[in-house]
Motif scaffolding. Sequence first.
Motif, PDB file in Angstrom:
ATOM      1  N   LEU A   1      41.737  17.369  13.607  1.00  0.00           N
ATOM      2  CA  LEU A   1      42.136  17.057  12.493  1.00  0.00           C
ATOM      3  C   LEU A   1      41.743  17.303  11.164  1.00  0.00           C
ATOM      4  O   LEU A   1      42.103  17.241  10.202  1.00  0.00           O
TER       5      LEU A   1
ATOM      6  N   ILE B   1      43.815   8.680   8.454  1.00  0.00           N
ATOM      7  CA  ILE B   1      43.806   7.443   8.286  1.00  0.00           C
ATOM      8  C   ILE B   1      44.387   6.640   9.479  1.00  0.00           C
ATOM      9  O   ILE B   1      43.744   5.688  10.322  1.00  0.00           O
ATOM     10  N   MET B   2      45.538   7.273   9.925  1.00  0.00           N
ATOM     11  CA  MET B   2      45.989   6.864  11.120  1.00  0.00           C
ATOM     12  C   MET B   2      45.212   6.823  12.331  1.00  0.00           C
ATOM     13  O   MET B   2      45.478   6.370  13.243  1.00  0.00           O
ATOM     14  N   LEU B   3      44.765   8.075  12.516  1.00  0.00           N
ATOM     15  CA  LEU B   3      43.998   8.178  13.553  1.00  0.00           C
ATOM     16  C   LEU B   3      42.910   7.432  13.727  1.00  0.00           C
ATOM     17  O   LEU B   3      42.481   6.778  14.906  1.00  0.00           O
TER      18      LEU B   3
ATOM     19  N   PHE C   1      38.301  13.476  18.679  1.00  0.00           N
ATOM     20  CA  PHE C   1      39.440  12.805  17.905  1.00  0.00           C
ATOM     21  C   PHE C   1      39.567  13.493  16.529  1.00  0.00           C
ATOM     22  O   PHE C   1      40.805  13.804  16.127  1.00  0.00           O
TER      23      PHE C   1
ATOM     24  N   PHE D   1      38.905   3.641   9.378  1.00  0.00           N
ATOM     25  CA  PHE D   1      39.021   2.245   9.545  1.00  0.00           C
ATOM     26  C   PHE D   1      38.587   1.533  10.724  1.00  0.00           C
ATOM     27  O   PHE D   1      38.827   0.468  11.087  1.00  0.00           O
TER      28      PHE D   1
ATOM     29  N   LEU E   1      42.732   4.461  12.563  1.00  0.00           N
ATOM     30  CA  LEU E   1      43.395   2.982  12.895  1.00  0.00           C
ATOM     31  C   LEU E   1      43.780   2.953  14.293  1.00  0.00           C
ATOM     32  O   LEU E   1      43.502   1.826  14.981  1.00  0.00           O
ATOM     33  N   GLY E   2      44.197   4.085  14.913  1.00  0.00           N
ATOM     34  CA  GLY E   2      44.683   4.191  16.358  1.00  0.00           C
ATOM     35  C   GLY E   2      43.328   3.728  17.132  1.00  0.00           C
ATOM     36  O   GLY E   2      43.164   3.226  18.267  1.00  0.00           O
ATOM     37  N   ILE E   3      42.115   4.587  16.894  1.00  0.00           N
ATOM     38  CA  ILE E   3      40.945   4.415  17.483  1.00  0.00           C
ATOM     39  C   ILE E   3      40.429   3.115  17.578  1.00  0.00           C
ATOM     40  O   ILE E   3      40.161   2.603  18.457  1.00  0.00           O
TER      41      ILE E   3
ATOM     42  N   ILE F   1      50.662   6.849   0.063  1.00  0.00           N
ATOM     43  CA  ILE F   1      50.452   5.985   1.174  1.00  0.00           C
ATOM     44  C   ILE F   1      50.401   4.818   0.963  1.00  0.00           C
ATOM     45  O   ILE F   1      49.754   4.051  -0.041  1.00  0.00           O
TER      46      ILE F   1
ATOM     47  N   GLY G   1      47.216   1.764  20.215  1.00  0.00           N
ATOM     48  CA  GLY G   1      46.314   2.872  19.534  1.00  0.00           C
ATOM     49  C   GLY G   1      46.380   4.160  20.213  1.00  0.00           C
ATOM     50  O   GLY G   1      46.320   5.082  19.666  1.00  0.00           O
TER      51      GLY G   1
ATOM     52  N   LEU H   1      45.821  13.401   4.557  1.00  0.00           N
ATOM     53  CA  LEU H   1      45.206  12.065   4.396  1.00  0.00           C
ATOM     54  C   LEU H   1      45.722  10.864   5.437  1.00  0.00           C
ATOM     55  O   LEU H   1      45.034  10.439   6.200  1.00  0.00           O
ATOM     56  N   ILE H   2      47.077  10.870   5.518  1.00  0.00           N
ATOM     57  CA  ILE H   2      47.534   9.770   6.424  1.00  0.00           C
ATOM     58  C   ILE H   2      47.380  10.142   7.618  1.00  0.00           C
ATOM     59  O   ILE H   2      47.230   9.071   8.419  1.00  0.00           O
ATOM     60  N   GLN H   3      47.307  11.247   8.116  1.00  0.00           N
ATOM     61  CA  GLN H   3      47.106  11.414   9.671  1.00  0.00           C
ATOM     62  C   GLN H   3      45.664  10.921   9.902  1.00  0.00           C
ATOM     63  O   GLN H   3      45.592  10.547  11.014  1.00  0.00           O
TER      64      GLN H   3
END
Lengths: 292, 356
Positions: free
Chosen positions: A87, A96-98, A83, A37, A100-102, B78, B324, A92-94
Amino acid sequence: MDFFLQLLVNGISLGFLYSLSALGFVMIFKSSSVLNFAHGELLAIGAFMFLVLSLWANLPIVLAFALTLIGSFTLGFIIERFFLRPLIGEALIQVIMLTLGISYMFKGLLLFVFGGDIHDFPDFLPEGLALKWGAVELPSVYVATFIIGIIFLIIFGFFFKYSSQGIYMRSVADNQPAALSLGVNVRRVFAFSWAIAALVAAMSGIVLGIVKGINVHELSSIGLKVFPVVILGGLDSIGGAILGGLIIGLLETFTGGYVSTSLREIIPFIVLVLILMVRPYGLFGLVEIERV
Amino acid sequence: MRKFQFHPCGNFRETYEEELAIFETDFGRLWLIIGLVLLFGIIPFISSPYLLYILNTIGIYAISAIGLNLLIGYTGQISLGHGAFFGVGAYTAAILSTRLGFPLWAAVPAAGLLTAAVGMVFGIPSLRLKHLYLTIATLAGQFIIEYVFVHWEELTGGAEGITITNPTMFGLDLSNDRTLYFMIFICFTVMTWMAVNLVRTRFGRAFVAIRDNDKAAEGMGIPIFQYKMLSFAISSFYAGFAGGLYTYLTRSITPEPFNFGLSITFIAMIIIGGLGSVTGSVFGAVFIVALNEILSEATVFLMNIGTSTGFAITVAPLREFVFGLAIVLFIIFEPKGLAEVWRIVRSSFKLWPFSY
């Protein structure tokens, strides 16, 4: 008829930009099954790196281009190493969110340094590149885009076909356990695919910046436009990404031209839902999706 | 009089009922009562209006986060469209109360029900799609719903949105933050109670089974698709319900807040709070709202200092950066979230001074 032809040319040009943007995304997914993402931000970082090097540091264009590619290659390595490597094997959610966080981190940093305004590259393209057939015009930036894009596609085609690293990457994408048992260093392949994806993203970012001007919001929103493109073409198919980009680009311009301009933004996502319902693996993807 | 239970010094559970009990000990019940007294008897009367507004926001987000956790944390599906679902609830409540004159007690549950229906529509792809394909389908849903908010102008008022005037209920003025506080936190308590109990019923256990291994779940006789739809429906009900309350909190809604970023914020709440934990969702909501407030206070503060230097105006984007960073750090260093931190803290108290 002229209107139709102009729309066709515009659509193909826009679609080609989408195809280029989707390339790096597909590369990461193909080797490590990560939905990235943060792809839009990688595009933006590439474009801004080039901006800083070419305009602010006043380096020659070719040198600035080369340095940008090297810089983003390194950035890809760093992202993977710090990063994503912790992982591997997480849900999957972790992942994806990682990403997104980046993407939020990068976007914040870019906005902090460059602000939300539109920046422009200096005009370095020769005027002679522009094409004109009758009423249909193709500005020189698009011609340059086509040329750069096709050169890179050929380079990557050869890279994946003949270089050992490219073959490793394809083997990991095809069957990870088998690649592991044959002695392929899968971690290095992951790192390489992130690095190469960041490099491709930087290149696409520069091209997008030449065409549309460099703006953090604009470029990072393209990162989400990539999804319809890659789903249409098939998540793991590079050829599919190119064709998917062209189709989405044409669809957008024709909807904008003939139906309504406001529908233009949303039509890729409507197509996305339809494709997912009918043919989730896309036009050229590998048909191994698990049915529920 | 029955025997009071205190902390056991080991695992003495003998029946499934004991395993599933919410309150392991009577201390738990005591803490719950203390908490409720604080929540309803003390906090609303000592808080400043600003703090009340923050608490109301936390309550609303927490309801939505609990719903999303039921979907992501328990069922393993999700959804990147919960920001839009929240918006569907907000718009439904606003339209019902302005056009049809619905009072809050009818408008908010109706918002929840309609959103549940919308959520089920966007859950239909889960019939065929799994994992990331479903995720991308919900992403598309987010953008399509956002488009509807902006362009269905007769109903939603387009970019100008809808303003609701003087909401009242049973003669109470709901534009008063304290009255609204009671409304929101009564709803919050009921919704939390429902969620906590839902996950111990056969529905909740079926959700967990689907998350852990859907093939095995189907083999055990769980109709997967129906349960996935149920999970989507419940989760969107929570989101829509929270959205309905949000309408009464802001009293003026535009399409702006219900974007992809809001969906991410909700997921960030449950990631930071802890996946598969109702308490965690609440922690996450508190954390994110508090973080936001602290950062905007810090921006204002820096802006006041730096008016002469002109430096502080550019600090605002760093909020995104910190947001983030918080997500990334939690995922890498504490993937189970604040709920796990809380558990560790509690058990170290329990074991003190003989922790091993």
